[in-house]
Design a protein around this motif. Structure first.
Motif, short mmCIF file in Angstrom:
data_model
loop_
_atom_site.label_atom_id
_atom_site.label_comp_id
_atom_site.label_asym_id
_atom_site.label_seq_id
_atom_site.Cartn_x
_atom_site.Cartn_y
_atom_site.Cartn_z
N GLU A 188 -2.64 24.03 4.55
CA GLU A 188 -2.53 23.57 3.17
C GLU A 188 -3.05 22.14 3.15
OE1 GLU A 188 1.96 21.64 3.21
OE2 GLU A 188 1.73 23.70 2.52
N ARG A 189 -3.28 21.60 1.97
CA ARG A 189 -3.71 20.20 1.89
C ARG A 189 -2.67 19.29 2.55
NH1 ARG A 189 -5.70 18.52 -4.10
NH2 ARG A 189 -7.91 18.76 -3.61
N PHE A 190 -3.16 18.30 3.28
CA PHE A 190 -2.23 17.32 3.82
C PHE A 190 -2.94 15.99 4.04
CE2 PHE A 190 -4.00 18.32 7.94
CZ PHE A 190 -3.78 17.20 8.71
N LYS A 191 -2.12 14.94 4.15
CA LYS A 191 -2.63 13.60 4.43
C LYS A 191 -1.92 13.05 5.65
CE LYS A 191 -3.80 12.43 -0.33
NZ LYS A 191 -3.63 11.47 -1.43
N MET A 192 -2.64 12.20 6.39
CA MET A 192 -2.05 11.61 7.59
C MET A 192 -2.59 10.20 7.79
SD MET A 192 -4.03 13.45 10.76
CE MET A 192 -5.54 12.71 11.41
N ILE A 193 -1.83 9.44 8.55
CA ILE A 193 -2.26 8.13 9.04
C ILE A 193 -2.39 8.26 10.55
CG2 ILE A 193 -1.65 5.70 9.30
CD1 ILE A 193 -2.13 6.43 6.40
N LEU A 194 -3.53 7.89 11.09
CA LEU A 194 -3.76 7.96 12.53
C LEU A 194 -3.87 6.54 13.06
CD1 LEU A 194 -4.33 9.96 14.90
CD2 LEU A 194 -6.74 9.40 14.56
N THR A 195 -2.98 6.22 14.01
CA THR A 195 -3.00 4.91 14.65
C THR A 195 -3.42 5.10 16.08
OG1 THR A 195 -1.19 4.17 13.24
CG2 THR A 195 -1.61 2.87 15.23
N MET A 196 -4.56 4.52 16.45
CA MET A 196 -5.07 4.63 17.82
C MET A 196 -4.83 3.29 18.52
SD MET A 196 -8.68 5.91 19.37
CE MET A 196 -8.38 7.51 18.66
N ILE A 197 -4.20 3.36 19.67
CA ILE A 197 -3.90 2.18 20.47
C ILE A 197 -4.85 2.15 21.65
CG2 ILE A 197 -2.13 0.92 21.75
CD1 ILE A 197 -1.48 1.39 18.75
N ARG A 198 -5.67 1.11 21.71
CA ARG A 198 -6.61 0.98 22.83
C ARG A 198 -5.97 0.15 23.93
NH1 ARG A 198 -11.29 -0.19 18.63
NH2 ARG A 198 -11.88 1.95 18.24
N GLU A 199 -6.34 0.47 25.16
CA GLU A 199 -5.78 -0.29 26.29
C GLU A 199 -6.76 -1.33 26.76
OE1 GLU A 199 -2.77 2.55 28.51
OE2 GLU A 199 -4.83 3.25 28.68
N LEU A 242 0.83 -1.20 0.00
CA LEU A 242 0.00 0.00 0.00
C LEU A 242 0.87 1.26 0.00
CD1 LEU A 242 -2.44 -1.16 2.82
CD2 LEU A 242 -2.81 -1.35 0.36
N CYS A 243 0.49 2.24 -0.77
CA CYS A 243 1.14 3.55 -0.74
C CYS A 243 0.28 4.46 0.14
CB CYS A 243 1.26 4.12 -2.15
SG CYS A 243 1.97 5.78 -2.16
N ALA A 244 0.85 4.92 1.23
CA ALA A 244 0.08 5.71 2.21
C ALA A 244 -0.63 6.89 1.55
CB ALA A 244 1.00 6.19 3.33
N ASN A 245 0.03 7.54 0.60
CA ASN A 245 -0.57 8.73 -0.01
C ASN A 245 -1.67 8.41 -1.02
OD1 ASN A 245 0.72 10.70 1.44
ND2 ASN A 245 2.50 10.69 0.11
N ASN A 246 -1.84 7.14 -1.36
CA ASN A 246 -2.90 6.76 -2.30
C ASN A 246 -4.10 6.14 -1.60
OD1 ASN A 246 -1.28 7.66 -4.38
ND2 ASN A 246 -0.52 5.63 -4.88
N LEU A 247 -4.07 6.02 -0.30
CA LEU A 247 -5.16 5.35 0.43
C LEU A 247 -6.44 6.18 0.45
CD1 LEU A 247 -3.15 3.83 3.37
CD2 LEU A 247 -4.31 2.57 1.54
N VAL A 248 -6.31 7.48 0.50
CA VAL A 248 -7.49 8.36 0.52
C VAL A 248 -7.15 9.61 -0.30
CG1 VAL A 248 -6.89 9.37 2.77
CG2 VAL A 248 -9.23 9.49 1.96
N GLU A 249 -8.00 9.90 -1.27
CA GLU A 249 -7.76 11.03 -2.17
C GLU A 249 -8.25 12.34 -1.54
OE1 GLU A 249 -5.98 10.77 -4.95
OE2 GLU A 249 -5.80 8.64 -4.46
N TYR A 250 -7.65 13.44 -1.97
CA TYR A 250 -8.13 14.76 -1.56
C TYR A 250 -9.52 14.98 -2.15
CZ TYR A 250 -3.47 16.03 0.05
OH TYR A 250 -2.27 16.08 0.73
N GLN A 251 -10.38 15.61 -1.36
CA GLN A 251 -11.71 15.97 -1.82
C GLN A 251 -11.93 17.44 -1.47
OE1 GLN A 251 -14.76 13.20 -0.62
NE2 GLN A 251 -13.35 11.48 -0.81
N PRO A 252 -12.36 18.25 -2.43
CA PRO A 252 -12.51 19.69 -2.19
C PRO A 252 -13.42 20.00 -1.00
CG PRO A 252 -12.78 19.18 -4.52
CD PRO A 252 -12.74 17.87 -3.78
#
Length: 111
Positions: free
Chosen positions: A100-111, A14-24
């Motif tokens: 500005e436009r940006f993309k991120m990956i959020l990893t949530m760790i539950r206890e 998987l390419c992280a930047n291709n997982l979700v496209e920008y939407q106006p």
């Protein structure tokens, strides 16, 4: 897509930047992993969009994959750019804003 509405991404490169496209004019997201132990979600933010201040009961790791984000933790601003990450501590208010436009990956760790 599978019948559950989620595409099976296992055993794929998987390419992280291709997982979700920008939407106006919006923040878009895509669940990558959803497990009892935690979640991984890809997000794209159009310029001027954000997530308002909120808290979460779990630690989360925010990694920017494209562009630059402003992240506030308990009122303290941080600038995070592509390839950088910041840990959002559990129960501390935080917010995310896209100058500005940006993309991120959020990893949530539950206890």
């Amino acid at each position: 897509m599978t019948g559950s509405g989620r595409e099976d991404l296992k055993e794929k490169v998987l390419c992280a930047n291709n997982l979700v496209e920008y939407q106006p004019g919006t923040v878009a997201s895509r669940m990558i992993v959803f497990k009892k132990a935690g979640t991984i979600t890809g997000f794209s933010f159009d310029a001027g969009e954000g997530l308002s201040e909120h808290t979460a009961p779990y630690d989360a790791v925010l990694m920017v994959t494209d562009g630059t984000a402003e992240v506030q933790i308990a009122g303290t601003p941080f600038t995070v750019g592509a390839g950088e990450m910041i840990i959002l501590p559990a129960d501390k208010p935080h917010a995310v804003f896209a100058h500005e436009r940006f993309k991120m990956i959020l990893t949530m760790i539950r206890e």
